[in-house]
Design an enzyme around this catalytic site. Structure first.
Site, short mmCIF file in Angstrom:
data_model
loop_
_atom_site.label_atom_id
_atom_site.label_comp_id
_atom_site.label_asym_id
_atom_site.label_seq_id
_atom_site.Cartn_x
_atom_site.Cartn_y
_atom_site.Cartn_z
N LEU A 174 -3.56 -2.66 7.81
CA LEU A 174 -2.34 -2.95 8.57
C LEU A 174 -1.42 -3.75 7.65
CD1 LEU A 174 -1.34 -2.42 11.46
CD2 LEU A 174 -2.23 -4.65 12.11
N ASP A 175 -0.16 -3.30 7.53
CA ASP A 175 0.79 -3.96 6.63
C ASP A 175 0.91 -5.45 6.96
OD1 ASP A 175 1.33 -1.58 5.42
OD2 ASP A 175 3.21 -1.21 6.49
#
Length: 328
Positions: free
Chosen positions: A49-50
């Site tokens: 997840l960024d």
């Protein structure tokens, strides 16, 4: 004289913690934090997840790491906000503006376009992504100033809904999509097709595979529980050379979800104690009962109150392919 193998450091725990990742923290940093927090031998995550995104980051411990591929291949749900009028180099707020427009789309224009973005669609991943090009990550090449050309690929978007349009400049969407889909690319392409450009300003993942929003635990909550159950070393212990922290892990372990929770889409084979012993030794077992399938490409077996093995059912017998030995 044979050398003894080095004893693994940490606790041999098994299970999932479904972390509600805060903004600004990388997925790898989250894994490291939880591995330290739980003093775990083995730990990994299911789907990056960024750092700018928040939400669900499933983190696996011990035997649960063997089920990570089943979570990563599952559907994912995102809620994201798009800012119209500006396209950026990263398709989010980190990049520089590369296109601008004074045009703004109506709600009807947005809704009319959503059908084109559901089902199997072709998508070019963002230049600032983890896609590998010639062995290098695309974002590394882009940050070094190189022109990044990524080929389009087919991804699956099961659902794309307009949740709200609070003002002319922004719109909030919810997407349910398959593996490899980039929400930032959806926002970029929607903006282009609407003739106004756009980029993601907020992104939150709310579901991954079998795990739902209600399963998520904020990192701050885990840290608070750890602090409440950590004891200070006494002076006597320090003088005796004690260095390890004293910790009651029971309250933290209550957040663990069993490893087999990741396998809800597979057929479950429930074994007797005798069958479980055979499977743990790598042997196949005949399944009994009128509801037992004759063939099943992927299945998992449980026994002794835990996950025993991944395997397949062939000619009415369960054949283990990967045995889970840890008891946690």
């Amino acid at each position: 004289m044979a050398r003894r193998g080095k004893k693994p450091k940490g606790r041999p725990i098994n299970g999932w913690v479904i972390l509600d990742k805060p903004k600004g923290m990388g997925s790898t940093d989250c894994v490291g934090k939880l591995k330290w927090l739980y003093f775990a031998q083995k730990c990994g995550h299911a789907g990056t997840l960024d750092p700018l995104a928040s939400g669900m980051l499933p983190i696996a411990f011990g035997d649960a790491t063997k089920t990570v591929p089943y979570v990563m291949d599952g559907r994912k749900t995102y809620r994201f906000t798009v800012r119209w009028g500006i396209q950026t180099s990263t398709d989010d707020t980190e990049g520089e503006a590369i296109e601008t427009s004074d045009a703004r789309p109506s709600r009807d224009a947005i809704r009319d376009l959503l059908a084109d973005y559901t089902g199997e669609i072709e998508q070019v991943p963002p230049a600032f992504s983890a896609i590998k090009i010639g062995g290098e990550r695309a974002y590394d090449l882009a940050r070094s100033g190189e022109t990044v050309e990524i080929e389009s690929r087919v991804v699956t978007v099961h659902r794309l809904d307009l949740v709200e349009a609070p003002d002319a400049d922004t719109a909030v969407f919810e997407a349910e999509c398959g593996k490899g889909t980039y929400v930032r690319a959806i926002a970029r392409d929607l903006g282009r097709d609407l003739g106004c450009f756009g980029h993601v300003t907020d992104l939150r993942r709310t579901a991954v595979g079998a795990f739902e929003e209600a399963d998520m635990i904020p990192l701050d909550e885990l840290l608070d529980v750890a602090d409440e159950n950590r004891e200070e070393l006494t002076e006597e212990a320090i003088e005796s050379g004690a260095k390890a922290r004293i910790m009651d892990f029971g309250p933290l372990d209550e957040y663990l979800i069993e490893p087999e929770a990741a396998l809800s889409d597979l057929y479950e084979v429930m074994l007797s104690d005798d069958q479980a012993a055979r499977v743990l030794s790598g042997n196949s077992v005949l399944l009994k009962g009128r509801d037992a399938p004759a063939f099943c490409e992927e299945a998992f077996a449980t026994g002794h109150g835990r996950l025993i093995a991944l395997g397949a059912v062939e000619q009415g017998s369960f054949h283990p392919k990967r045995v889970f030995g840890g008891r946690g």
